[in-house]
Design a protein around this motif. Sequence first.
Motif, PDB file in Angstrom:
ATOM      1  N   GLY A  17       0.803  -1.218   0.000  1.00 14.73           N
ATOM      2  CA  GLY A  17       0.000   0.000   0.000  1.00 14.73           C
ATOM      3  C   GLY A  17       0.831   1.261   0.000  1.00 14.73           C
ATOM      4  O   GLY A  17       0.582   2.202  -0.765  1.00 14.73           O
ATOM      5  N   TYR A  18       1.830   1.305   0.837  1.00  8.66           N
ATOM      6  CA  TYR A  18       2.652   2.508   0.971  1.00  8.66           C
ATOM      7  C   TYR A  18       3.571   2.693  -0.236  1.00  8.66           C
ATOM      8  O   TYR A  18       3.898   3.820  -0.601  1.00  8.66           O
ATOM      9  N   ALA A  19       3.981   1.623  -0.878  1.00  8.10           N
ATOM     10  CA  ALA A  19       4.860   1.725  -2.053  1.00  8.10           C
ATOM     11  C   ALA A  19       4.196   2.542  -3.152  1.00  8.10           C
ATOM     12  O   ALA A  19       4.837   3.393  -3.781  1.00  8.10           O
ATOM     13  N   ALA A  20       2.924   2.313  -3.376  1.00 11.82           N
ATOM     14  CA  ALA A  20       2.199   3.066  -4.403  1.00 11.82           C
ATOM     15  C   ALA A  20       2.150   4.546  -4.046  1.00 11.82           C
ATOM     16  O   ALA A  20       2.286   5.414  -4.919  1.00 11.82           O
ATOM     17  N   SER A  21       1.973   4.843  -2.774  1.00 11.18           N
ATOM     18  CA  SER A  21       1.942   6.233  -2.319  1.00 11.18           C
ATOM     19  C   SER A  21       3.302   6.897  -2.489  1.00 11.18           C
ATOM     20  O   SER A  21       3.391   8.031  -2.974  1.00 11.18           O
ATOM     21  N   VAL A  22       4.354   6.213  -2.102  1.00  8.69           N
ATOM     22  CA  VAL A  22       5.712   6.747  -2.260  1.00  8.69           C
ATOM     23  C   VAL A  22       5.983   7.024  -3.738  1.00  8.69           C
ATOM     24  O   VAL A  22       6.513   8.071  -4.103  1.00  8.69           O
ATOM     25  N   ALA A  23       5.582   6.094  -4.595  1.00 10.36           N
ATOM     26  CA  ALA A  23       5.847   6.226  -6.023  1.00 10.36           C
ATOM     27  C   ALA A  23       5.127   7.413  -6.649  1.00 10.36           C
ATOM     28  O   ALA A  23       5.659   8.073  -7.537  1.00 10.36           O
ATOM     29  N   SER A  24       3.936   7.706  -6.178  1.00 11.65           N
ATOM     30  CA  SER A  24       3.157   8.768  -6.816  1.00 11.65           C
ATOM     31  C   SER A  24       3.225  10.109  -6.094  1.00 11.65           C
ATOM     32  O   SER A  24       2.928  11.139  -6.693  1.00 11.65           O
ATOM     33  N   ASP A  25       3.632  10.113  -4.828  1.00 18.21           N
ATOM     34  CA  ASP A  25       3.577  11.344  -4.041  1.00 18.21           C
ATOM     35  C   ASP A  25       4.926  11.969  -3.707  1.00 18.21           C
ATOM     36  O   ASP A  25       5.002  13.179  -3.517  1.00 18.21           O
ATOM     37  N   GLN A  26       5.969  11.175  -3.597  1.00 18.21           N
ATOM     38  CA  GLN A  26       7.270  11.684  -3.158  1.00 18.21           C
ATOM     39  C   GLN A  26       8.106  12.143  -4.350  1.00 18.21           C
ATOM     40  O   GLN A  26       8.414  11.362  -5.241  1.00 18.21           O
ATOM     41  N   VAL A  27       8.455  13.415  -4.339  1.00 16.20           N
ATOM     42  CA  VAL A  27       9.325  13.970  -5.383  1.00 16.20           C
ATOM     43  C   VAL A  27      10.767  13.745  -4.946  1.00 16.20           C
ATOM     44  O   VAL A  27      11.140  14.073  -3.822  1.00 16.20           O
ATOM     45  N   LEU A  28      11.560  13.168  -5.827  1.00 13.68           N
ATOM     46  CA  LEU A  28      12.958  12.859  -5.515  1.00 13.68           C
ATOM     47  C   LEU A  28      13.881  13.763  -6.328  1.00 13.68           C
ATOM     48  O   LEU A  28      13.794  13.810  -7.561  1.00 13.68           O
ATOM     49  N   SER A  29      14.760  14.456  -5.631  1.00 14.47           N
ATOM     50  CA  SER A  29      15.714  15.328  -6.329  1.00 14.47           C
ATOM     51  C   SER A  29      16.617  14.514  -7.250  1.00 14.47           C
ATOM     52  O   SER A  29      17.044  14.999  -8.300  1.00 14.47           O
ATOM     53  N   GLN A  30      16.879  13.259  -6.872  1.00 16.28           N
ATOM     54  CA  GLN A  30      17.739  12.391  -7.682  1.00 16.28           C
ATOM     55  C   GLN A  30      17.097  12.066  -9.039  1.00 16.28           C
ATOM     56  O   GLN A  30      17.763  11.598  -9.949  1.00 16.28           O
ATOM     57  N   LEU A  31      15.797  12.310  -9.144  1.00 12.72           N
ATOM     58  CA  LEU A  31      15.086  12.057 -10.404  1.00 12.72           C
ATOM     59  C   LEU A  31      14.715  13.366 -11.101  1.00 12.72           C
ATOM     60  O   LEU A  31      13.752  13.432 -11.857  1.00 12.72           O
ATOM     61  N   GLY A  32      15.457  14.399 -10.795  1.00 12.43           N
ATOM     62  CA  GLY A  32      15.213  15.679 -11.430  1.00 12.43           C
ATOM     63  C   GLY A  32      13.929  16.345 -10.959  1.00 12.43           C
ATOM     64  O   GLY A  32      13.284  17.048 -11.737  1.00 12.43           O
ATOM     65  N   GLY A  33      13.573  16.106  -9.712  1.00 10.55           N
ATOM     66  CA  GLY A  33      12.366  16.718  -9.168  1.00 10.55           C
ATOM     67  C   GLY A  33      11.084  16.046  -9.619  1.00 10.55           C
ATOM     68  O   GLY A  33      10.028  16.662  -9.632  1.00 10.55           O
ATOM     69  N   ARG A  34      11.194  14.783  -9.986  1.00  4.80           N
ATOM     70  CA  ARG A  34      10.019  14.011 -10.406  1.00  4.80           C
ATOM     71  C   ARG A  34       9.707  12.936  -9.387  1.00  4.80           C
ATOM     72  O   ARG A  34      10.559  12.555  -8.592  1.00  4.80           O
ATOM     73  N   THR A  35       8.504  12.434  -9.467  1.00  3.32           N
ATOM     74  CA  THR A  35       8.144  11.269  -8.661  1.00  3.32           C
ATOM     75  C   THR A  35       8.647  10.019  -9.380  1.00  3.32           C
ATOM     76  O   THR A  35       9.031  10.065 -10.553  1.00  3.32           O
ATOM     77  N   ILE A  36       8.605   8.914  -8.687  1.00  4.38           N
ATOM     78  CA  ILE A  36       8.990   7.629  -9.289  1.00  4.38           C
ATOM     79  C   ILE A  36       8.102   7.338 -10.492  1.00  4.38           C
ATOM     80  O   ILE A  36       8.580   6.956 -11.564  1.00  4.38           O
ATOM     81  N   THR A  37       6.802   7.521 -10.318  1.00  2.00           N
ATOM     82  CA  THR A  37       5.851   7.250 -11.396  1.00  2.00           C
ATOM     83  C   THR A  37       6.126   8.134 -12.605  1.00  2.00           C
ATOM     84  O   THR A  37       6.111   7.657 -13.748  1.00  2.00           O
ATOM     85  N   GLU A  38       6.409   9.412 -12.365  1.00  4.42           N
ATOM     86  CA  GLU A  38       6.716  10.326 -13.470  1.00  4.42           C
ATOM     87  C   GLU A  38       8.004   9.918 -14.179  1.00  4.42           C
ATOM     88  O   GLU A  38       8.065   9.942 -15.417  1.00  4.42           O
ATOM     89  N   ALA A  39       9.011   9.561 -13.413  1.00  6.86           N
ATOM     90  CA  ALA A  39      10.297   9.176 -14.008  1.00  6.86           C
ATOM     91  C   ALA A  39      10.156   7.925 -14.861  1.00  6.86           C
ATOM     92  O   ALA A  39      10.652   7.877 -15.998  1.00  6.86           O
ATOM     93  N   LEU A  40       9.475   6.925 -14.343  1.00  3.17           N
ATOM     94  CA  LEU A  40       9.281   5.697 -15.118  1.00  3.17           C
ATOM     95  C   LEU A  40       8.453   5.988 -16.371  1.00  3.17           C
ATOM     96  O   LEU A  40       8.747   5.472 -17.455  1.00  3.17           O
ATOM     97  N   GLY A  41       7.439   6.830 -16.237  1.00  3.74           N
ATOM     98  CA  GLY A  41       6.609   7.198 -17.373  1.00  3.74           C
ATOM     99  C   GLY A  41       7.362   7.976 -18.436  1.00  3.74           C
ATOM    100  O   GLY A  41       7.030   7.922 -19.621  1.00  3.74           O
TER     101      GLY A  41
END
Length: 66
Positions: A17-41
């Motif tokens: 449950g929490y993995a989906a939330s982390v992927a869609s809600d947490q912006v990571l500076s290591q991904l250029g200010g994107r979420t995991i979902t945005e980066a993968l997309g």
Amino acid sequence: MRVSDFWHRLEQVFGPGYAASVASDQVLSQLGGRTITEALGAGVAAGEVWRAVVAAYPDRVPSKLR
């Protein structure tokens, strides 16, 4: 790393449950200010995204999953 392997690891670390939330809600500076979902997309390789997760959550990711 396959995307399915990435999601499996993320769920191992954060729980299903929490993995989906982390992927869609947490912006990571290591991904250029994107979420995991945005980066993968945007086509960022799953292995690169995983390395960003490890860097962002070093105390959470066990060594066997790094």
